[in-house]
Design a protein around this motif. Structure first.
Motif: not given
Lengths: 156, 275
Positions: B5-14, B222-229, B238-242
């Motif tokens: 899952x970490x790999x997927x997440x890393x791939x997703x962010x990248x 930075x804002x974009x990265x937070x959105x992706x995270x 998701x919506x509670x933070x998004x």
């Protein structure tokens, strides 16, 4: 890249976000815009009303001016008429006075003439008597011939 | 499973932070990069098609909107579009009047363009982070980073444009001699300190576009990265933070556009001032 629930999660979040914007973000902006629009409209309205008022006032002033001018000309005309009337009256009066004076003078003259005639008659009758006395060398009884003499004088 | 899952997440962010790059690859020649490594290997001779496309699209949107408002402009009660455009122009005029002390007819339109253009580019950030990549992957395009201002190439490009204007107006207003004198004799007006002054002033001058570009890029990225995270969370929380982050970003995108604009105007005002 495969479609999964993330997309649905994001859609939910996006829908909530859009709802939030419609509910809380848009109204103040929309209000500000409407207020601005209204202010401009009111300003334009006030300006047009003011210009209309000005036009009206100008028109009224013009009308007043026209009326007063008319009045003035009327008064002037009346005065003119009155003055010519007065002149006419005075002329009439003067003519009547003149006529009266002429008439009285004429009467006086006539009176004077009559008096002179009478005087002359008397003098003539006396002269005639004196003349007759001289011619006849006899006195005529004045009393006897008085009537005759008076008739003679009247005939003169 | 954890590693997977970490790999997927890393791939997703990248994947989400990778621009659609077209460039001269040492092996493939001029082509689209199919991975981050390929894009890196292209070096300087590459272009981010998504950044270019979306920034130009936003620029055209700005021109189209304002031109339309200008064509329909009346001296009577303004329509909705004219009303908005008038408000933006009044706001920019007020800002420029306050920050710019010279006399230059280019500054206010420049500030308007910067503000509206950056605002529109930043606005793309409110589009959910997966929409564009998903849509374009359907169309067979591998990468699609929607927000141009999360790309330092775009922000530094605009900053370099402003920097060129700073240099141009410095030379035009003060003359070559005046500009050289300002660089060499401030802050210490003594001949023995000329080298020190030069180093200080040139650093100060170069920092202007750098800070201008990096501030906008940093905030947006930075804002974009937070959105992706946030997008990595389970879909039902998701919506509670998004949603709060997106609401906060209504402020951020406006503020960053405004800061870029005002700082550009201030720098240009300094370029017009004699010391």
């Amino acid at each position: 890249m495969n479609i999964n629930m993330t997309l649905i999660g994001q859609t939910i979040a996006f829908a909530i976000f859009v709802w939030f914007c419609i509910k809380y973000v848009w109204p103040p902006i929309s209000n500000a815009l409407h207020e601005r629009q209204k202010k401009i409209a009111d300003g334009l309205d006030a300006a047009s009303r003011a210009s209309r008022d000005l036009e009206l006032a100008q028109e009224r002033a013009e009308q007043t001016l026209r009326e007063s001018k008319e009045q003035a000309s009327q008064i002037l005309e009346q005065a003119n008429k009155r003055s010519s009337q007065m002149i006419e009256e005075a002329r009439e009066q003067a003519r009547a006075e003149g006529e009266r004076i002429v008439a009285s003078a004429r009467a006086e003259v006539e009176q004077e003439v009559n008096r002179a005639k009478d005087e002359l008659r008397a003098q003539v009758s006396r002269l005639a008597v004196t003349g007759a006395e001289r011619v006849l060398e006899a006195s005529i009884d004045e009393k006897a011939h008085r009537k005759l003499l008076d008739e003679l004088a009247a005939e003169l | 499973m954890a590693a997977g899952s970490e790999n997927t997440a890393a791939y997703y962010i990248q994947h989400h932070l990778q621009n659609l790059t077209f460039g001269n690859h040492p092996e493939n020649g001029w082509s689209l990069a199919h991975s981050a490594e390929e894009a890196r290997e292209m070096g300087f001779w590459a272009i981010h098609l998504d950044t270019m496309g979306w920034s130009i699209a936003m620029g055209l949107l700005f021109i189209w909107l304002f031109r339309k408002a200008g064509r329909m402009a009346t001296t009577g009660v303004p329509g909705p579009l004219q009303n908005v455009v008038e408000m933006v122009i009044e706001f920019i005029e007020l800002t420029v009047r306050g920050a710019f002390h010279g006399r230059n007819p280019v500054i206010a339109p420049l500030a308007l363009t910067l503000f509206v253009w950056i605002f529109l580019m930043n606005l793309l950030k409110l589009v959910p982070v997966d929409y564009a990549p998903q849509l374009f992957s359907r169309l067979g395009i591998e990468y699609m980073k929607l927000v141009p201002t999360t790309d330092p190439n775009a922000t530094l490009g605009m900053a370099i444009g402003v920097f060129a204007l700073i240099i141009y107006y410095s030379l035009k207003v003060k003359g070559v001699g005046g500009f050289a004198k300002e660089l060499s004799l401030t802050p210490f007006n003594h001949w023995s300190l000329i080298p020190f002054n030069l180093v200080m002033e040139i650093i100060g001058l170069l920092v202007k576009p750098l800070s201008l570009g990096l501030r906008l890029f940093g905030n947006m990225f930075a804002g974009e990265v937070i959105f992706i995270l946030i997008a990595l969370l389970p879909f039902w929380v998701m919506w509670t933070l998004n949603v709060p982050w997106a609401i906060f970003h209504i402020l951020v995108i406006t503020l960053q556009a405004f800061i870029f604009t005002v700082l550009s105007v201030v720098y240009l005002s300094q370029a017009h001032e004699h010391h």
